[in-house]
Design a protein around this motif. Structure first.
Motif, short mmCIF file in Angstrom:
data_model
loop_
_atom_site.label_atom_id
_atom_site.label_comp_id
_atom_site.label_asym_id
_atom_site.label_seq_id
_atom_site.Cartn_x
_atom_site.Cartn_y
_atom_site.Cartn_z
N SER A 58 -31.91 1.42 4.57
CA SER A 58 -31.62 0.55 3.44
C SER A 58 -32.83 -0.34 3.12
CB SER A 58 -30.42 -0.35 3.74
OG SER A 58 -29.24 0.41 3.81
N PRO A 59 -33.20 -0.47 1.85
CA PRO A 59 -34.32 -1.34 1.49
C PRO A 59 -33.92 -2.81 1.40
CG PRO A 59 -33.49 -0.26 -0.47
CD PRO A 59 -32.70 0.30 0.68
N ALA A 60 -32.61 -3.10 1.33
CA ALA A 60 -32.17 -4.48 1.15
C ALA A 60 -30.74 -4.64 1.65
CB ALA A 60 -32.25 -4.88 -0.32
N VAL A 61 -30.37 -5.89 1.91
CA VAL A 61 -29.01 -6.25 2.31
C VAL A 61 -28.50 -7.28 1.32
CG1 VAL A 61 -27.60 -7.40 4.06
CG2 VAL A 61 -29.30 -5.72 4.76
N VAL A 62 -27.25 -7.11 0.89
CA VAL A 62 -26.64 -8.05 -0.04
C VAL A 62 -25.37 -8.64 0.58
CG1 VAL A 62 -27.55 -6.87 -2.08
CG2 VAL A 62 -25.31 -6.23 -1.18
N LEU A 63 -24.95 -9.78 0.04
CA LEU A 63 -23.72 -10.42 0.51
C LEU A 63 -23.25 -11.44 -0.51
CD1 LEU A 63 -24.65 -13.49 1.51
CD2 LEU A 63 -25.46 -12.23 3.49
N LEU A 64 -21.99 -11.83 -0.39
CA LEU A 64 -21.44 -12.96 -1.13
C LEU A 64 -21.30 -14.11 -0.16
CD1 LEU A 64 -18.62 -11.53 -3.46
CD2 LEU A 64 -20.73 -12.65 -4.16
N ALA A 106 -31.11 -5.51 10.96
CA ALA A 106 -31.90 -4.51 11.68
C ALA A 106 -31.22 -3.15 11.65
CB ALA A 106 -32.12 -4.97 13.12
N GLU A 107 -29.91 -3.14 11.77
CA GLU A 107 -29.15 -1.89 11.70
C GLU A 107 -29.27 -1.26 10.31
OE1 GLU A 107 -26.41 1.02 13.35
OE2 GLU A 107 -27.64 -0.56 14.27
N ALA A 108 -29.21 -2.11 9.27
CA ALA A 108 -29.35 -1.60 7.90
C ALA A 108 -30.73 -1.01 7.69
CB ALA A 108 -29.09 -2.73 6.91
N ALA A 109 -31.76 -1.68 8.20
CA ALA A 109 -33.13 -1.17 8.06
C ALA A 109 -33.28 0.17 8.76
CB ALA A 109 -34.11 -2.19 8.61
N SER A 110 -32.69 0.29 9.95
CA SER A 110 -32.80 1.55 10.69
C SER A 110 -32.06 2.69 9.98
CB SER A 110 -32.27 1.38 12.11
OG SER A 110 -30.86 1.18 12.10
N ALA A 111 -31.07 2.34 9.14
CA ALA A 111 -30.34 3.34 8.38
C ALA A 111 -31.05 3.70 7.08
CB ALA A 111 -28.93 2.85 8.07
N ALA A 145 -24.07 -14.67 -5.02
CA ALA A 145 -24.44 -13.32 -4.58
C ALA A 145 -25.90 -13.39 -4.15
CB ALA A 145 -24.27 -12.32 -5.71
N MET A 146 -26.19 -12.93 -2.92
CA MET A 146 -27.52 -13.10 -2.34
C MET A 146 -28.06 -11.77 -1.85
SD MET A 146 -26.87 -16.70 -0.26
CE MET A 146 -28.60 -17.22 -0.41
N ILE A 147 -29.39 -11.68 -1.82
CA ILE A 147 -30.04 -10.44 -1.39
C ILE A 147 -31.24 -10.76 -0.51
CG2 ILE A 147 -31.53 -10.35 -3.45
CD1 ILE A 147 -31.21 -7.27 -3.34
N ARG A 148 -31.51 -9.88 0.42
CA ARG A 148 -32.71 -9.98 1.26
C ARG A 148 -33.36 -8.61 1.35
NH1 ARG A 148 -32.72 -11.71 7.66
NH2 ARG A 148 -34.27 -10.18 8.33
N ALA A 149 -34.62 -8.54 0.98
CA ALA A 149 -35.38 -7.30 1.10
C ALA A 149 -35.72 -7.06 2.57
CB ALA A 149 -36.64 -7.36 0.26
N LEU A 150 -35.62 -5.81 3.00
CA LEU A 150 -35.94 -5.45 4.38
C LEU A 150 -37.31 -4.80 4.45
CD1 LEU A 150 -32.45 -3.94 5.36
CD2 LEU A 150 -33.30 -6.27 5.79
#
Length: 215
Positions: free
Chosen positions: A180-186, A173-178, A67-72
């Motif tokens: 969201s402070p971060a994006v996660v994924l498996l 970029a779409e998540a940031a414009s919405a 499980a991984m995360i990236r701060a935007l």
């Protein structure tokens, strides 16, 4: 469609005293419908002996996924996009990658149609086009506290050309414009290195437990 990946339970939290009984009830429904049953077990899943309970019900842990995360908000890692690649929102009437003549293909088309009909636009799907043809796609779910990326796919003949990275950056970029402070994924084993290069860090491991009731 009976796919192991679609028939799954995520964020499993059961009470210690009722977990065994509830698992048996849940699995009984899968057995009646002859569906494969999958459980994604994270460090936050309860009770703590849930893996033992799943094993007792003849489920097996097939693999552990990062499980991984990236701060935007900051500058993204440098990206070399393939020339002439264009990334556009998916038209709900468009066909999915691969054949739609199979039951599984038709199920996938219907799944996307329902998700994209949500007026809150929580699910967004983007398609990469190269030379006028679809080269890959990615799904983004915009949540209340963060966004999730799912289903990055690139045509096999076009892999290794930066299309996956371009799709991932577009989703971020779409998540940031919405907001969201971060994006996660498996991540899969194959995709983990790509995600690390794009600024994602592993924070946990999810075990995928599965049992087939299909005949």
């Amino acid at each position: 469609c009976g796919s192991a990946w679609r028939n799954s339970a995520v964020m499993v939290r059961l009470g210690p005293s009722t977990a065994a009984r509830r698992l048996k009830t849940i699995l009984g429904r899968y057995e009646r419908h002859k569906r494969g049953a999958g459980f994604w077990i994270s460090p936050l899943s309860t009770p703590s002996h849930l893996p033992e309970l799943l094993s007792a019900q003849r489920l097996h842990c097939r693999k552990h996924f990062p499980a991984m995360i990236r701060a935007l908000g900051g500058a993204p890692p440098p990206l070399s996009s393939p020339p002439a690649v264009e990334i556009l929102p998916l038209d709900p009437t468009m066909a999915v990658l691969g054949s739609t003549t199979t039951a599984r293909g038709r199920c996938e088309v219907e799944r996307l149609r329902v998700l994209l009909a949500d007026r809150q636009r929580r699910t967004r799907v983007f398609v990469a086009r190269l030379g006028g043809k679809e080269a890959g796609r990615v799904e983004l779910f915009v949540g209340s506290k963060c966004s999730g990326v799912h289903g990055i796919s690139v045509q096999e003949s076009l892999q290794g050309r930066g299309i996956g990275s371009a799709l991932l950056e577009h989703a971020c970029a779409e998540a940031a414009s919405a907001g969201s402070p971060a994006v996660v994924l498996l991540a899969t084993t194959e995709g983990q290195r790509l995600y690390e290069r794009r600024g994602f860090a592993e924070v946990a491991r999810f075990g995928y437990w599965y049992r087939s009731f299909q005949r």
